[in-house]
Design a protein around this motif. Sequence first.
Motif, PDB file in Angstrom:
ATOM      1  N   LEU A 169       0.370  -1.588  -0.151  1.00 31.52           N
ATOM      2  CA  LEU A 169       0.287   0.221  -0.183  1.00 31.52           C
ATOM      3  C   LEU A 169       0.929   1.869  -0.195  1.00 31.52           C
ATOM      4  CD1 LEU A 169      -2.602  -1.172   2.980  1.00 31.52           C
ATOM      5  CD2 LEU A 169      -3.005  -1.367  -0.511  1.00 31.52           C
ATOM      6  N   HIS A 170       0.268   2.411  -0.653  1.00 24.98           N
ATOM      7  CA  HIS A 170       1.186   3.430  -0.699  1.00 24.98           C
ATOM      8  C   HIS A 170       0.372   4.127   0.282  1.00 24.98           C
ATOM      9  CE1 HIS A 170       3.221   7.286  -2.391  1.00 24.98           C
ATOM     10  NE2 HIS A 170       2.455   7.509  -2.147  1.00 24.98           N
ATOM     11  N   PRO A 171       0.944   4.969   1.074  1.00 24.57           N
ATOM     12  CA  PRO A 171       0.211   5.339   2.249  1.00 24.57           C
ATOM     13  C   PRO A 171      -0.056   6.973   1.899  1.00 24.57           C
ATOM     14  CG  PRO A 171       2.695   4.938   3.754  1.00 24.57           C
ATOM     15  CD  PRO A 171       2.480   4.564   2.180  1.00 24.57           C
ATOM     16  N   THR A 172      -1.662   6.796   1.692  1.00 22.90           N
ATOM     17  CA  THR A 172      -2.042   8.143   1.082  1.00 22.90           C
ATOM     18  C   THR A 172      -3.696   9.084   1.972  1.00 22.90           C
ATOM     19  OG1 THR A 172      -2.717   9.347  -0.870  1.00 22.90           O
ATOM     20  CG2 THR A 172      -2.580   7.495  -0.414  1.00 22.90           C
ATOM     21  N   PRO A 173      -3.544   9.901   1.897  1.00 21.86           N
ATOM     22  CA  PRO A 173      -5.005  10.140   2.582  1.00 21.86           C
ATOM     23  C   PRO A 173      -6.254   9.961   1.293  1.00 21.86           C
ATOM     24  CG  PRO A 173      -3.822  11.702   3.419  1.00 21.86           C
ATOM     25  CD  PRO A 173      -3.140  11.202   2.285  1.00 21.86           C
ATOM     26  N   VAL A 174      -5.411   9.593   0.194  1.00 23.45           N
ATOM     27  CA  VAL A 174      -6.801   9.990  -0.598  1.00 23.45           C
ATOM     28  C   VAL A 174      -7.490   8.190  -0.506  1.00 23.45           C
ATOM     29  CG1 VAL A 174      -6.791  11.956  -1.345  1.00 23.45           C
ATOM     30  CG2 VAL A 174      -5.575   9.947  -2.665  1.00 23.45           C
ATOM     31  N   GLY A 175      -6.635   6.934  -0.526  1.00 25.30           N
ATOM     32  CA  GLY A 175      -5.979   6.036  -0.400  1.00 25.30           C
ATOM     33  C   GLY A 175      -7.689   5.340  -0.268  1.00 25.30           C
ATOM     34  N   GLU A 176      -7.943   4.294  -0.992  1.00 23.83           N
ATOM     35  CA  GLU A 176      -9.494   3.871  -0.802  1.00 23.83           C
ATOM     36  C   GLU A 176      -8.727   2.757   0.104  1.00 23.83           C
ATOM     37  OE1 GLU A 176      -9.597   2.593  -4.709  1.00 23.83           O
ATOM     38  OE2 GLU A 176     -11.121   4.156  -4.560  1.00 23.83           O
ATOM     39  N   ASP A 177      -7.687   2.893   0.687  1.00 25.23           N
ATOM     40  CA  ASP A 177      -8.132   0.938   1.573  1.00 25.23           C
ATOM     41  C   ASP A 177      -7.397   1.692   2.937  1.00 25.23           C
ATOM     42  OD1 ASP A 177      -8.588  -1.844   0.751  1.00 25.23           O
ATOM     43  OD2 ASP A 177      -6.900  -0.594  -0.827  1.00 25.23           O
ATOM     44  N   THR A 178      -7.997   0.990   3.959  1.00 17.28           N
ATOM     45  CA  THR A 178      -7.941   1.726   5.555  1.00 17.28           C
ATOM     46  C   THR A 178      -6.377   0.238   6.162  1.00 17.28           C
ATOM     47  OG1 THR A 178      -9.196   2.541   6.210  1.00 17.28           O
ATOM     48  CG2 THR A 178      -8.936   1.684   7.448  1.00 17.28           C
ATOM     49  N   PHE A 179      -5.739   0.490   6.508  1.00 14.06           N
ATOM     50  CA  PHE A 179      -4.569  -0.428   6.687  1.00 14.06           C
ATOM     51  C   PHE A 179      -3.878  -0.152   9.024  1.00 14.06           C
ATOM     52  CE2 PHE A 179       0.198   1.110   6.520  1.00 14.06           C
ATOM     53  CZ  PHE A 179      -0.486   2.605   5.937  1.00 14.06           C
ATOM     54  N   VAL A 180      -3.740  -1.158   8.993  1.00 11.28           N
ATOM     55  CA  VAL A 180      -3.312  -0.712  10.313  1.00 11.28           C
ATOM     56  C   VAL A 180      -1.871  -0.956  10.809  1.00 11.28           C
ATOM     57  CG1 VAL A 180      -5.481  -1.263  11.363  1.00 11.28           C
ATOM     58  CG2 VAL A 180      -4.310  -3.285  11.306  1.00 11.28           C
ATOM     59  N   ARG A 181      -0.988  -0.566  11.691  1.00 10.87           N
ATOM     60  CA  ARG A 181       0.626  -0.932  11.928  1.00 10.87           C
ATOM     61  C   ARG A 181       0.196  -0.593  12.885  1.00 10.87           C
ATOM     62  NH1 ARG A 181       3.666   3.384   7.617  1.00 10.87           N
ATOM     63  NH2 ARG A 181       2.615   4.940   7.989  1.00 10.87           N
ATOM     64  N   SER A 182       1.720  -1.136  14.054  1.00  7.13           N
ATOM     65  CA  SER A 182       1.807  -1.872  15.794  1.00  7.13           C
ATOM     66  C   SER A 182       3.305  -0.502  15.275  1.00  7.13           C
ATOM     67  CB  SER A 182       2.039  -2.656  16.058  1.00  7.13           C
ATOM     68  OG  SER A 182       2.566  -3.444  15.313  1.00  7.13           O
ATOM     69  N   ALA A 183       4.182  -0.316  16.118  1.00  2.72           N
ATOM     70  CA  ALA A 183       4.966   0.453  16.196  1.00  2.72           C
ATOM     71  C   ALA A 183       6.227  -1.059  16.359  1.00  2.72           C
ATOM     72  CB  ALA A 183       5.460   1.382  17.056  1.00  2.72           C
ATOM     73  N   GLY A 184       5.636  -1.868  17.230  1.00  2.00           N
ATOM     74  CA  GLY A 184       6.329  -3.425  16.882  1.00  2.00           C
ATOM     75  C   GLY A 184       6.649  -3.674  16.467  1.00  2.00           C
ATOM     76  N   GLY A 185       6.359  -3.409  14.601  1.00  6.76           N
ATOM     77  CA  GLY A 185       6.050  -3.882  12.963  1.00  6.76           C
ATOM     78  C   GLY A 185       5.079  -4.966  12.359  1.00  6.76           C
TER      79      GLY A 185
END
Length: 594
Positions: free
Chosen positions: A213-229
């Motif tokens: 995923l390319h992180p961008t506010p206009v993206g259609e996907d929501t993803f999650v991430r943690s500081a731990g990877g």
Amino acid sequence: MPTRLTNYFLKTLREDPSDAEVTSHRLLVRAGYIRRQAPGIFAWLPLGLRVKAKIEKVVREEMSNAGAHEVHFPALLPKEPYEATGRYVDYGDGMFRLEDRRGVGYVLAPTHEEVFTLLVKDLFSSYKDLPLSIYQIQDKYRDEARPRAGLLRGREFTMKDAYSFDYTDAGLDVSYQAQRDAYERIFTRLGLEYVIVKADAGAMGGSKSEEFLHPTPVGEDTFVRSAGGYAANVEAFTTLVPEARPVEGLAAPTVFDSPDTPTIQSLVALANAEQPRTDGREWTAADTLKNVVLAITQLDGSREIVVVGIPGDRDADLKRAEVAFQPAEVEAANEDDFRKHPGLVKGYIGPWAAARPGEDTTGTAVLGEKSSTGIRYLLDPRMVTGTQWITGANEHDRHVFGLVAGRDFVGDGFVEVADVRDGDPAPDGSGPIETARGMEIGHVFQLGRKYAEALGLKVLDENGKLVTVTMGSYGIGVTRILAIIAELNNDEKGLIWPPAVAPFDVYVVATGRDAAVYEAAERIVADIEASGREVLFDDRPKVSPGVKFGDAELIGVPTIVIVGRGVADGTVELWNRATGERTEVGLDGVVPAL
RNA sequence: CGGGGCGUAGCUCAGCUUGGUAGAGCGCUCGGUUUGGGACCGAGAGGUCGCAGGUUCGAAUCCUGUCGCCCCGACCA
């Protein structure tokens, strides 16, 4: 030969096209890279084709480094292979289907798993032929419900799709990793920020799957991430399951009157007033069990009512529900559904009801397999045995306290339907997650044996035994990447291509009407070309400098050479499109300065 | 599929409320002037006003229907 604007197929637009909203679409049309043909379908003009070719070149080089070989399939294919794997139906309205003059069915391919599989089956039959990775760069067709944002979501788009064939699971892991590594190199070379997230395999089938995923506010996907990877698409996020607790010693559930509690908040307030906790904390929405009634429509049209129990502080996320129930369609139950299931008391639904309504505290199951309604009941993974809940009592204006999971109610299974929030714990214990938006630019799948099984792709192994081949499929959206690069690299004047994908290396502008200027420009253009660079030469006479500069900025070639009034003093200007910086160099100093 | 907006010259748009037979800017063609930031003067070419039906002496304009496009949402590997 230099490309001269006097005979190039290019016309820039002074004004923004009225049907283009997003920046990349607007600028690509205005600068003469693409033209719209139909919704979500675009013609490629010479400039656009050049940029596309540059991106494809990077992709081809890295495919080659990954040991994959290029082939090319038609976009127009017979429907039978897609029927054999079930995708002819599973793909639903998303697939373009058509018939020839004799009524034989065809499809415009949305992806090519089936025909790649069949081609390998045609030619290979031994483990000695494997592993194999092959790919193509081909246009794909999807009948999107709503194409939008120009190239970012079209109905025709160019995709690099690769497929790997192995006869062992370990081999598939190696092939998968090679493609994954290639993707990282491709996106790095193209200067595209990316996040690799765990993904849902969706209609493709198969097991392991990751999205780039390319992180961008206009993206259609929501993803999650943690500081731990930990990183996952929100659709593939799994809840951290708490430990089950002992049921012994827990009080029996108690039913209580709860008039005027239409919302979870009002119910929580009543609970705190009626039966305050003794441990010092207050009841919160997270202590309540919300029962959401969903209608599941299978591909054959059959409709089933399912109740999902989720913590009251959360909402059902329909996208996650679609994944949980795919390929069925999911929607909220309507009034008609409730009429057909009188056992569900709307607003007071719970998995348990008092044996004698309004009275005692012995109860019976209302939801689930062995219940009075027989309605399938699926629980949020947090509802492990021993947890206690406030929920509806299946009577109007009545709720129940202290309903214990695993004792008073048992679900027919667990389901990931509750929404995901910032701060939720990652399932791998790597800490709290945060959510962000992204645009899918690549996707790698371990398909496993689904396609090989359906289409009969088997090889003989070392022992002479017939084994089914295991496959991977790997896609990159070439035209979507082009749009994202355009989206990322521009200013109010126009596009600013990164050198790796720019349609030309140098843009030479001749200004003025002095013949000496044009002669000097011709020599400089020839010098630059001799140095191995591609040049776009604005040799248009009778075009004012303002127009020429404007076009140069709009088109966005990284380096602009202005050949004009300085020629009299033996100088020209080098103009950096990205920084706006201009430097003077001598007539012979252009190539060394590039 | 739900909500909103829009279809008039190659492009961007005005005109429609209040009906009288179509305009501007840009682009294009010709002539001339101009040439380091989208120049100027003059002369031109170019439009079944999305389509169909209706009202009317008369419709881009009013009414009905229909088609298409864009945006938001739903949907989407």
